[in-house]
Enzyme design. Structure first.
Site, PDB file in Angstrom:
ATOM      1  N   SER A 257      43.134  35.908  45.848  1.00  0.00           N
ATOM      2  CA  SER A 257      42.593  34.927  46.788  1.00  0.00           C
ATOM      3  C   SER A 257      43.741  34.180  47.430  1.00  0.00           C
ATOM      4  CB  SER A 257      41.679  33.935  46.071  1.00  0.00           C
ATOM      5  OG  SER A 257      41.342  32.847  46.911  1.00  0.00           O
TER       6      SER A 257
ATOM      7  N   TYR B  55      40.849  28.575  38.878  1.00  0.00           N
ATOM      8  CA  TYR B  55      40.753  29.723  39.779  1.00  0.00           C
ATOM      9  C   TYR B  55      42.106  30.025  40.428  1.00  0.00           C
ATOM     10  CZ  TYR B  55      38.695  32.689  43.447  1.00  0.00           C
ATOM     11  OH  TYR B  55      38.371  33.733  44.282  1.00  0.00           O
TER      12      TYR B  55
END
Length: 315
Positions: free
Chosen positions: A209, A222
């Protein structure tokens, strides 16, 4: 009907003749596939078998010699029941791959993905398993090999979020995200590498990401996991290079999903204001890049790279 396999009740599948990628240097008749994705400038999509057949016919007519057959690549896609994973599985299925569609909870949705692949004329297996568990990963890889004889490409897409500010984050929220998003990638990459090393070829694409590059408020767990995926993949690429195993990373930004559809107008305006292109990406945008890295001969010299596909957020 698509075959469904659960890690807890592994179905015995009849083994078939071992398949595999042709060496890149041998695939002179396999050009990059035309993509159905608008950003590739084409609205037409062909399966690998159709492309190869047409090109083989042309070569045979001009030379009078038969062209060696190119086998369909075998691909494992984790977290493939919806969103980006679904788009990747469908894109590779359309391209003529044999696809194992992994899911953790969404069995019905995963089965639909497999049915769509079969409707395109491809082959698919639906496999339920948690990629953060070593036994499930081993069973998943075994299922693909028992069905199709090998594994050529692995796309590690499975992931979760447990968002909250750092000062409020529970250790369980940290552990859950790290276990699936990072340890899951480690387990699947390790298992795939062992298979690919024996035949001295393979491609692994890990979905990280843009958050792993620039961070994001409320996503310490995350961001740490995705940054870890990037560093891990670069090391895996170095270790696999001598065996012709390419490992790359794709780092999406804001991609349209059920979640973005539920955002209020003010929040959406704020998010889009951070994106130079001023819009969300589509799952198919990510799938097009993954298809290129997974299948194209033009990607054979690319390894250890992290590609952002984020509308310019990380410029």
């Amino acid at each position: 009907m698509a075959t469904t396999v659960a890690a807890t009740k592994l179905t015995s599948l009849k083994a078939v003749k071992k398949l595999g990628f042709r060496e890149i240097r041998q695939v002179r008749q396999w050009t990059p596939l035309q993509s159905s994705m608008p950003h590739f400038g084409s609205r037409q999509s062909f399966a690998t078998s159709t492309v190869v057949k047409a090109q083989a016919t042309a070569v045979e007519q001009s030379t009078g010699e038969a062209v060696p057959k190119v086998e369909s690549p075998v691909v494992v896609v984790t977290g493939a029941s919806r969103g980006i994973g679904k788009a990747i599985a469908l894109s590779l299925g359309k391209a003529g791959c044999k696809v194992l569609v992994n899911y953790a909870r969404s069995a019905k949705e995963a089965e639909e993905v497999s049915k769509q692949i079969e409707a395109y004329g491809g082959q698919a297996i639906t496999f339920g398993g948690d990629v953060s568990k070593e036994a499930d990963v081993e069973a998943m890889m075994k299922t693909a090999i028992d069905a199709w004889g090998t594994i050529d490409v692995v796309v590690n897409n499975a992931g979760i979020t447990r968002d909250t500010l750092l000062i409020r984050m529970k250790k369980s929220q940290w552990d859950e995200v790290i276990d699936l998003n990072l340890t899951g990638v480690f387990l699947c990459t390790q298992a795939a590498t062992k298979i690919m090393m024996k035949k001295r070829k393979g491609r692994i694409i890990n979905i990280a990401s843009v958050v792993g590059l620039i961070g994001n408020i409320g996503q310490a767990n995350y961001a740490a996991a995705k940054a870890g995926v990037i560093g891990f993949s670069k090391t895996a690429a170095r270790e696999g290079a001598s065996r012709n195993i390419n490992v790359n990373v794709v780092c999406p930004g804001f991609i349209a999903s059920d979640m973005t559809a539920k955002l209020g107008e003010d929040m959406e305006k704020k998010i889009l204001g951070t994106i130079p292109l001023g819009r969300y990406g589509q799952p198919e945008d990510v799938a097009g890049l993954v298809e290129f890295l997974a299948l194209s001969p033009a990607a054979s010299y690319i390894t250890g790279q992290a590609f952002t596909i984020d509308g310019g957020i990380a410029i």
